[in-house]
Design a protein around this motif. Sequence first.
Motif, PDB file in Angstrom:
ATOM      1  N   HIS A 272     -60.048  -2.261   9.571  1.00 48.06           N
ATOM      2  CA  HIS A 272     -59.219  -1.303   8.826  1.00 48.06           C
ATOM      3  C   HIS A 272     -57.723  -1.534   9.051  1.00 48.06           C
ATOM      4  CE1 HIS A 272     -62.414   1.240   7.169  1.00 48.06           C
ATOM      5  NE2 HIS A 272     -63.075   0.953   8.276  1.00 48.06           N
ATOM      6  N   THR A 273     -57.333  -1.810  10.282  1.00 54.73           N
ATOM      7  CA  THR A 273     -55.907  -2.043  10.530  1.00 54.73           C
ATOM      8  C   THR A 273     -55.451  -3.365   9.911  1.00 54.73           C
ATOM      9  OG1 THR A 273     -56.430  -2.940  12.738  1.00 54.73           O
ATOM     10  CG2 THR A 273     -55.787  -0.632  12.616  1.00 54.73           C
ATOM     11  N   SER A 274     -56.351  -4.339   9.806  1.00 53.27           N
ATOM     12  CA  SER A 274     -56.002  -5.610   9.167  1.00 53.27           C
ATOM     13  C   SER A 274     -55.734  -5.417   7.678  1.00 53.27           C
ATOM     14  CB  SER A 274     -57.126  -6.637   9.352  1.00 53.27           C
ATOM     15  OG  SER A 274     -57.260  -6.999  10.706  1.00 53.27           O
ATOM     16  N   ILE A 275     -56.454  -4.497   7.065  1.00 51.11           N
ATOM     17  CA  ILE A 275     -56.212  -4.196   5.649  1.00 51.11           C
ATOM     18  C   ILE A 275     -54.853  -3.521   5.482  1.00 51.11           C
ATOM     19  CG2 ILE A 275     -56.952  -2.737   3.713  1.00 51.11           C
ATOM     20  CD1 ILE A 275     -59.844  -3.373   4.501  1.00 51.11           C
ATOM     21  N   LEU A 276     -54.530  -2.615   6.387  1.00 49.48           N
ATOM     22  CA  LEU A 276     -53.207  -1.970   6.321  1.00 49.48           C
ATOM     23  C   LEU A 276     -52.114  -3.024   6.396  1.00 49.48           C
ATOM     24  CD1 LEU A 276     -53.695   1.105   8.705  1.00 49.48           C
ATOM     25  CD2 LEU A 276     -53.660   1.131   6.207  1.00 49.48           C
TER      26      LEU A 276
ATOM     27  N   ARG B 166     -62.345  15.973   9.105  1.00 50.90           N
ATOM     28  CA  ARG B 166     -62.396  16.143   7.645  1.00 50.90           C
ATOM     29  C   ARG B 166     -61.003  16.011   7.037  1.00 50.90           C
ATOM     30  NH1 ARG B 166     -65.261  21.427   5.434  1.00 50.90           N
ATOM     31  NH2 ARG B 166     -63.568  22.404   6.629  1.00 50.90           N
ATOM     32  N   GLU B 167     -60.030  16.636   7.672  1.00 52.76           N
ATOM     33  CA  GLU B 167     -58.645  16.506   7.183  1.00 52.76           C
ATOM     34  C   GLU B 167     -58.169  15.055   7.262  1.00 52.76           C
ATOM     35  OE1 GLU B 167     -55.827  20.042   7.951  1.00 52.76           O
ATOM     36  OE2 GLU B 167     -57.122  19.962   9.717  1.00 52.76           O
ATOM     37  N   PHE B 168     -58.559  14.396   8.361  1.00 50.24           N
ATOM     38  CA  PHE B 168     -58.179  13.002   8.543  1.00 50.24           C
ATOM     39  C   PHE B 168     -58.788  12.124   7.447  1.00 50.24           C
ATOM     40  CE2 PHE B 168     -59.855   8.967  10.338  1.00 50.24           C
ATOM     41  CZ  PHE B 168     -58.668   8.265  10.353  1.00 50.24           C
ATOM     42  N   LEU B 169     -60.051  12.352   7.122  1.00 54.29           N
ATOM     43  CA  LEU B 169     -60.696  11.568   6.069  1.00 54.29           C
ATOM     44  C   LEU B 169     -60.046  11.820   4.713  1.00 54.29           C
ATOM     45  CD1 LEU B 169     -64.414  11.975   7.190  1.00 54.29           C
ATOM     46  CD2 LEU B 169     -63.161   9.824   7.039  1.00 54.29           C
ATOM     47  N   GLN B 170     -59.604  13.052   4.497  1.00 50.99           N
ATOM     48  CA  GLN B 170     -58.884  13.351   3.251  1.00 50.99           C
ATOM     49  C   GLN B 170     -57.602  12.523   3.163  1.00 50.99           C
ATOM     50  OE1 GLN B 170     -58.475  17.567   3.774  1.00 50.99           O
ATOM     51  NE2 GLN B 170     -60.477  18.047   2.882  1.00 50.99           N
TER      52      GLN B 170
ATOM     53  N   PHE C  17     -52.131   5.765  14.319  1.00 48.51           N
ATOM     54  CA  PHE C  17     -52.688   7.050  13.884  1.00 48.51           C
ATOM     55  C   PHE C  17     -54.095   6.843  13.318  1.00 48.51           C
ATOM     56  CE2 PHE C  17     -53.453   9.828  10.215  1.00 48.51           C
ATOM     57  CZ  PHE C  17     -53.439  11.065  10.814  1.00 48.51           C
ATOM     58  N   ILE C  18     -54.228   5.863  12.410  1.00 49.12           N
ATOM     59  CA  ILE C  18     -55.525   5.574  11.797  1.00 49.12           C
ATOM     60  C   ILE C  18     -56.541   5.171  12.864  1.00 49.12           C
ATOM     61  CG2 ILE C  18     -56.764   3.999  10.256  1.00 49.12           C
ATOM     62  CD1 ILE C  18     -55.139   5.835   8.591  1.00 49.12           C
ATOM     63  N   SER C  19     -56.132   4.289  13.785  1.00 54.58           N
ATOM     64  CA  SER C  19     -57.048   3.801  14.827  1.00 54.58           C
ATOM     65  C   SER C  19     -57.511   4.924  15.743  1.00 54.58           C
ATOM     66  CB  SER C  19     -56.367   2.712  15.663  1.00 54.58           C
ATOM     67  OG  SER C  19     -56.143   1.559  14.898  1.00 54.58           O
ATOM     68  N   THR C  20     -56.588   5.814  16.104  1.00 48.58           N
ATOM     69  CA  THR C  20     -56.924   6.908  17.019  1.00 48.58           C
ATOM     70  C   THR C  20     -58.004   7.816  16.433  1.00 48.58           C
ATOM     71  OG1 THR C  20     -54.710   6.908  17.989  1.00 48.58           O
ATOM     72  CG2 THR C  20     -56.005   8.918  18.258  1.00 48.58           C
ATOM     73  N   ALA C  21     -57.819   8.208  15.180  1.00 46.44           N
ATOM     74  CA  ALA C  21     -58.797   9.096  14.552  1.00 46.44           C
ATOM     75  C   ALA C  21     -60.065   8.352  14.165  1.00 46.44           C
ATOM     76  CB  ALA C  21     -58.185   9.774  13.330  1.00 46.44           C
ATOM     77  N   LEU C  22     -59.928   7.092  13.748  1.00 42.96           N
ATOM     78  CA  LEU C  22     -61.110   6.287  13.430  1.00 42.96           C
ATOM     79  C   LEU C  22     -62.003   6.127  14.650  1.00 42.96           C
ATOM     80  CD1 LEU C  22     -60.196   3.222  11.165  1.00 42.96           C
ATOM     81  CD2 LEU C  22     -62.134   4.767  10.891  1.00 42.96           C
ATOM     82  N   ASP C  23     -61.370   6.020  15.802  1.00 45.54           N
ATOM     83  CA  ASP C  23     -62.090   5.850  17.067  1.00 45.54           C
ATOM     84  C   ASP C  23     -63.122   6.951  17.260  1.00 45.54           C
ATOM     85  OD1 ASP C  23     -62.500   4.418  19.465  1.00 45.54           O
ATOM     86  OD2 ASP C  23     -61.312   5.864  20.576  1.00 45.54           O
ATOM     87  N   VAL C  24     -62.753   8.169  16.865  1.00 46.05           N
ATOM     88  CA  VAL C  24     -63.667   9.312  16.973  1.00 46.05           C
ATOM     89  C   VAL C  24     -64.574   9.399  15.746  1.00 46.05           C
ATOM     90  CG1 VAL C  24     -63.816  11.831  17.150  1.00 46.05           C
ATOM     91  CG2 VAL C  24     -62.051  10.590  18.408  1.00 46.05           C
ATOM     92  N   SER C  25     -63.996   9.158  14.577  1.00 46.36           N
ATOM     93  CA  SER C  25     -64.748   9.264  13.326  1.00 46.36           C
ATOM     94  C   SER C  25     -65.961   8.341  13.303  1.00 46.36           C
ATOM     95  CB  SER C  25     -63.820   8.932  12.146  1.00 46.36           C
ATOM     96  OG  SER C  25     -64.512   9.012  10.929  1.00 46.36           O
TER      97      SER C  25
END
Length: 237
Positions: free
Chosen positions: A155-159, A100-104, A173-181
């Motif tokens: 998502h990383t391509s947009i970044l 939830r914090e990550f999505l925020q 960081f984004i990829s690691t948490a996205l992997d679980v999300s």
Amino acid sequence: MARIENLNLSQRVTNELGRAIVSGEYTIESGLPTEAKLCDEYGISRTAIREAVKMLAAKGLISSRPRQGIRVEEPSNWNLYDTSVLKWLLSSSPSLHVLREFLQMRLAIEPQAAALAAEFGKDEDIDQIEYALNDMKTAAEDPQASMHDADLRFHTSILYASGNRFFFQLREFISTALDVSIQHTTPAKGNDMSVAEDHGKIYTAIRNRQPERAKNMMTYLIDEAMSFIEQEIQRKS
């Protein structure tokens, strides 16, 4: 050779101790065992243990000072941008709250990245977003395939296409948490093609150079994921 062996042993100990600290097995009150006890427990040299201690200190999980020994740090001092720390957090019991914090945080970054990609992104960089989207659609049409990796690349391509170096530095960081999300939110959506189509709306807005629409579509996507996570938190509480 001995140096490589020591480093590999140190990394293993770092991983095991890191998980134990993050899960609450070792706390500020309990501290960590002494170097001598850790050597006995893992059957490795003090050199390897000290390397592990240095790695954990660099991640903000512990501190080691003369005459004070090894001290477990407050969670507020942990380096959450370190992908190892984030993985340990996400694999521990309160992972939904971490998500939830990550999505925020994603809400603060990715909609703006999408808008920048639409306004300033190079055509060849936007092509990479398209390739990832096409791979998502192909996977969505195959019941045996997973579009997980393509989703991460989208998502990383947009970044990257945003042209903002600070955003792109967050890709691991984004990829690691996205992997679980994604493992939580994609099944909740119930339809892989629907997920791909929602991503397609973001891509189309970026390709058509519509920054505000790209921003809104990305916000919608993340906000929907937030709703799924909130529902799961309430269900488990």
